[in-house]
Design a protein around this motif. Structure first.
Motif, PDB file in Angstrom:
ATOM      1  N   GLU A  27      -0.595  -4.300   3.631  1.00 26.36           N
ATOM      2  CA  GLU A  27      -1.760  -4.826   4.326  1.00 26.36           C
ATOM      3  C   GLU A  27      -1.708  -6.336   4.143  1.00 26.36           C
ATOM      4  O   GLU A  27      -1.655  -6.830   3.012  1.00 26.36           O
ATOM      5  CB  GLU A  27      -3.040  -4.256   3.706  1.00 26.36           C
ATOM      6  CG  GLU A  27      -4.296  -4.678   4.423  1.00 26.36           C
ATOM      7  CD  GLU A  27      -5.540  -4.474   3.572  1.00 26.36           C
ATOM      8  OE1 GLU A  27      -6.040  -3.344   3.483  1.00 26.36           O
ATOM      9  OE2 GLU A  27      -5.995  -5.471   2.975  1.00 26.36           O
ATOM     10  N   GLY A  54       8.740   3.571  -0.095  1.00 32.23           N
ATOM     11  CA  GLY A  54       9.616   4.702  -0.324  1.00 32.23           C
ATOM     12  C   GLY A  54      11.020   4.304   0.088  1.00 32.23           C
ATOM     13  O   GLY A  54      11.273   3.131   0.397  1.00 32.23           O
ATOM     14  N   TYR A  71      11.579   2.041   3.336  1.00 38.95           N
ATOM     15  CA  TYR A  71      10.397   1.469   3.977  1.00 38.95           C
ATOM     16  C   TYR A  71       9.408   0.930   2.946  1.00 38.95           C
ATOM     17  O   TYR A  71       9.428   1.318   1.770  1.00 38.95           O
ATOM     18  CB  TYR A  71       9.696   2.505   4.872  1.00 38.95           C
ATOM     19  CG  TYR A  71       8.963   3.570   4.103  1.00 38.95           C
ATOM     20  CD1 TYR A  71       9.642   4.675   3.592  1.00 38.95           C
ATOM     21  CD2 TYR A  71       7.604   3.468   3.860  1.00 38.95           C
ATOM     22  CE1 TYR A  71       8.972   5.632   2.870  1.00 38.95           C
ATOM     23  CE2 TYR A  71       6.919   4.432   3.136  1.00 38.95           C
ATOM     24  CZ  TYR A  71       7.610   5.513   2.641  1.00 38.95           C
ATOM     25  OH  TYR A  71       6.956   6.458   1.912  1.00 38.95           O
ATOM     26  N   VAL A 131       5.126  -0.579   3.120  1.00 42.87           N
ATOM     27  CA  VAL A 131       3.962  -0.832   3.971  1.00 42.87           C
ATOM     28  C   VAL A 131       3.041  -1.820   3.259  1.00 42.87           C
ATOM     29  O   VAL A 131       2.730  -1.638   2.082  1.00 42.87           O
ATOM     30  CB  VAL A 131       3.191   0.475   4.279  1.00 42.87           C
ATOM     31  CG1 VAL A 131       2.087   0.214   5.304  1.00 42.87           C
ATOM     32  CG2 VAL A 131       4.140   1.559   4.778  1.00 42.87           C
ATOM     33  N   VAL A 191       4.637  -2.511   8.652  1.00 41.36           N
ATOM     34  CA  VAL A 191       5.557  -1.468   8.202  1.00 41.36           C
ATOM     35  C   VAL A 191       6.960  -2.058   8.252  1.00 41.36           C
ATOM     36  O   VAL A 191       7.457  -2.407   9.319  1.00 41.36           O
ATOM     37  CB  VAL A 191       5.475  -0.212   9.092  1.00 41.36           C
ATOM     38  CG1 VAL A 191       6.416   0.870   8.559  1.00 41.36           C
ATOM     39  CG2 VAL A 191       4.041   0.305   9.164  1.00 41.36           C
ATOM     40  N   ILE A 215       0.815  -1.217   0.000  1.00 40.75           N
ATOM     41  CA  ILE A 215       0.000   0.000   0.000  1.00 40.75           C
ATOM     42  C   ILE A 215       0.847   1.266   0.000  1.00 40.75           C
ATOM     43  O   ILE A 215       0.344   2.347  -0.243  1.00 40.75           O
ATOM     44  CB  ILE A 215      -1.001   0.029   1.190  1.00 40.75           C
ATOM     45  CG1 ILE A 215      -0.286  -0.135   2.525  1.00 40.75           C
ATOM     46  CG2 ILE A 215      -2.058  -1.059   1.018  1.00 40.75           C
ATOM     47  CD1 ILE A 215      -1.213   0.015   3.728  1.00 40.75           C
ATOM     48  N   ASP A 216       2.150   1.135   0.247  1.00 45.57           N
ATOM     49  CA  ASP A 216       3.009   2.321   0.238  1.00 45.57           C
ATOM     50  C   ASP A 216       4.453   1.833   0.218  1.00 45.57           C
ATOM     51  O   ASP A 216       4.757   0.756   0.727  1.00 45.57           O
ATOM     52  CB  ASP A 216       2.753   3.174   1.491  1.00 45.57           C
ATOM     53  CG  ASP A 216       3.345   4.583   1.383  1.00 45.57           C
ATOM     54  OD1 ASP A 216       3.695   5.003   0.266  1.00 45.57           O
ATOM     55  OD2 ASP A 216       3.442   5.249   2.425  1.00 45.57           O
TER      56      ASP A 216
END
Lengths: 476, 476
Positions: B387, B380, B383, B385, B455, B377-378
């Motif tokens: 679900e 960068g 890192y 992230v 995360v 879901i994310d």
């Protein structure tokens, strides 16, 4: 701000920037809470910032006023704050009542002494040659001081049927750099527009105007007596509870139609400065050089055999095959596909989204704030996940929530975290937990951006469950 | 499984399901690691599951074999696992070598005793009337036992130029339910296809075949002697290191072209069962009833004045204005826009994505696993992230990572978490931290799905930094 002020010392020049556009025609990139004037279509500067920056050599910050409407007030204030232009006066209309009301109100709010000259600029136009633009403005200001109403005309490069045209009559002097306006024609049919382009003495009405405060107020009193009377009654009620209702009752009329078309002292200064009103998605063809197939493709795109298209992507991939004269615009939560010749209907689509009360008409997934921004990256029953970015040296309000707990995991930079009475510094790969109803604050004490992942859990997860105890910004 | 086995007791029937398709033509919904046969275009069942479920009344699970290729092996195994069909034999080609090789290998792997009859089914076709289909299969099996090669023909409903046609000759008996095949025509030009539709004795080649093991092996030996010889050499080398290289060297030829077109004992059984090969995005017009404007719009769509379009959205909004005969397909990381008549070029587009080594050609953001799924879901610098959803009663492998730490926040359900020697139960709104190199396991002990936000932080965050110590599934 580093801008040389070459203000004409003999002229008391003020700038009124009209920034109340609702941004329906650039949906899904624009939203009602993120209108066209704050889009960064052409680089790092928003159109509002570019509009202000362009005139600063001629008009100092403290002589500028931005007029916007209640829906856009937050985002406009944020734009000014972000650029360090907080001292620009922001005037908020409760609701848009067209340009005559906006200009009439702004003129009344300016100090009357020393013959103020008002320049009116839409906040969302593009100008390629700002130096030539400033020269034309300077000429116009002299004419305004002499008692003329001045509009700037653009020599038409295509038979645009969506614009207003002004026919020019005789030049006002031997320099032939300004003409008496003889006729206004709003949105002509194609054949007439083509004739105007051929004729050579018709100009597009740019929406950029100049006049003295005295001239415009006298003209409005004469030609729009009802509006004039209501504005007179309203100008001392800005802080009163009646203001909103009074403003809503103002007649909605454009300055062009209500005043300029009716006066006999209007002059047109031709403007050859690479002007574009960036009116629809189609304008991107004027603003970016198309490739060999006539496509303007921005962002993460892959194309097979399409031509004459505008393809606007961001991070996600937009793949196109064999399209012609088509617009594809992709944003994190909404995609638009529309033929170039139907681009005017985008506003009908947005009206339909409004009718269905769809959040995509008003908000982006990423919301900008004075301290940084947040992006909703996931949501489901009982939880919401945000990526939160805090600019160096900035902090959010001291706040608590009645219905949600939050987990923060720092993924970039360092955070100064207040939870209840405890203050601690945490860095990438560290996390904290904020229980329901516990006052907390997130601050970036570093020199690099701070990024955290915030996992909210609770029965109610909307933005209005924020109780602010202390804020560095203008929020209550 | 609750399926009544109405297997013909006199027939020793086996099913070979060809599930090696690469899924380029349904991009971006299909990816090379998520091919068409596992898409759930029509509901909760994948096309592979539907294909198997359809024949189970006639062919028991233990008589089924699924042939796939190395790229798709994981996802196909997962599909079988998910439906509780693990006992179906899975045969993996190192690389696709067309249908003659796949069927030749599969036939050799079946036990030779009791005159096995082989039915060959593509894994990605749609059939509206499964009962009529089973009746036709039963008739075909009798003919196969009698020594015929049997193919099923579809009466053409349009002059499709992308299919193969079979001309039927005389009926094989007075019932007129099967005909001798007299001619094959692959992908005819439009005029010829139109003539075939008018003629009434031409059928689309469905790709569904029936023959006895003995008949097909004899026919391959006679008509494809090189392939036959290589398959004979290869059939006992399935576990040998040479297998892959030997398989790669097999001639690539279709069963139709290499064998069926050449034999004189081929019969065609007409199949009137609502068959569709779901070959391109255009097939959705056959599978879903279009609205009054001829549009098939699925998912979160808003449309103004478009007609005859296929609009496939998921959670994100797809807005369309004034389109005609257009396909718009949106997925979380990629969008396709393409005219209906260019739908064959989707594979060229995917080839271009492959050439650019874009991840969107092979993977979705959501990846399915035997224990559940995860969605990126994310992401960068430093890192990522996710679900993560874990099905009730399932658990991930006991594992550790050399380069990343993880924060888990439970947002739905309850988790049994092992970190080092510690085992604890956490529920929604609780979190744990897993340091680098620490063995850990996530398990759902509950009856509802478990959902966590994970995360990850660290210098390297790819899937290959998983060291599995213990796994409930087939992964090493």
């Amino acid at each position: 701000m580093g801008y040389a002020n070459v203000n004409h010392p003999s002229l008391n020049l003020f700038g009124i920037i009209l920034a109340g556009g609702s941004g329906t025609r650039f949906w899904p990139l624009s939203r009602s809470h993120y209108p066209k004037q704050v889009l960064r279509l052409l680089g790092s500067e928003s159109m509002l910032q570019a509009t202000i920056g362009r005139v600063l050599p001629l008009i100092p910050l403290e002589h500028l006023m931005v007029v916007t409407s209640a829906t856009q007030e937050d985002v406009i204030r944020l734009e000014l704050y972000r650029t360090g232009w907080d001292e620009i006066r922001l005037v908020t209309e409760p609701i848009g009542r067209n340009t005559a009301a906006a200009v009439g109100l702004a003129a009344r709010l300016l100090p009357a002494e020393n013959e103020p000259i008002l320049a009116v600029f839409p906040a969302d136009h593009h100008i390629q040659d700002p130096e030539a633009f400033l020269q034309a403005l300077g000429r116009g200001a002299e004419l305004a001081k002499a008692g003329f109403l001045v509009t700037f005309g653009i020599l038409p490069v295509r038979p645009e049927t969506g614009y207003g045209y002004i026919q020019c009559g005789s030049p006002i002097d031997s320099h032939r750099k300004a003409y008496y306006a003889s006729r206004f024609i709003e949105k002509p049919p194609l054949a007439q527009a083509e004739a105007f382009v051929r004729a050579g003495n018709y100009y597009w009405n740019s929406g950029i105007f100049l006049f003295s405060r005295k001239t415009i107020l006298e003209a409005m009193a004469r030609h729009l007596p009802e509006l004039d009377g209501r504005l007179n009654a309203l100008q001392n009620e800005l802080a009163s509870p009646q203001f909103e209702a009074m403003y809503r009752n103002l007649p909605s009329v454009s300055l062009d139609h209500g005043v300029l078309e009716k006066v006999d002292n209007l002059v047109v200064i031709p403007l050859d400065v690479g002007w574009d009103d960036v009116g629809t998605w189609g304008a991107l063809k004027n603003l970016f050089p198309p490739d060999d197939q006539g496509n303007v493709a921005l962002g993460n795109t892959v194309n097979v055999d399409s031509k004459n298209c505008i393809i606007y992507a961001q991070d996600r991939l937009v793949a196109t095959i064999g399209l012609d004269q088509m617009i594809v615009v992709d944003t994190p939560d909404a995609t638009l596909v529309c033929p170039l010749n139907k681009v005017q209907e985008v506003k009908d689509l947005v009206a339909e989204l409004d009718r269905r009360e769809m959040v995509e008409s008003s908000q982006h997934l990423t919301v900008e704030r004075p301290w940084g921004s947040y992006t909703i990256i996931d949501a489901g029953h009982g939880y919401k996940v945000k990526e939160v970015v805090v600019h160096p040296g900035k902090r959010l309000s001291l706040q608590y929530h009645n219905q949600r707990a939050e987990h923060w995991v720092v993924v970039q930079g360092e955070a100064l975290v207040t939870i209840g009475q405890e203050v601690s510094k945490i860095t990438a790969n560290e996390s904290v937990y904020i229980p329901v109803k516990t006052p907390h604050r997130l601050e970036n004490p570093g020199l690099a951006p701070l990024k955290i992942i915030e996992v909210q859990t609770g029965p109610y997860l909307e933005e209005d469950d924020i109780v602010r105890l202390n804020d560095d910004f203008w929020r209550g």
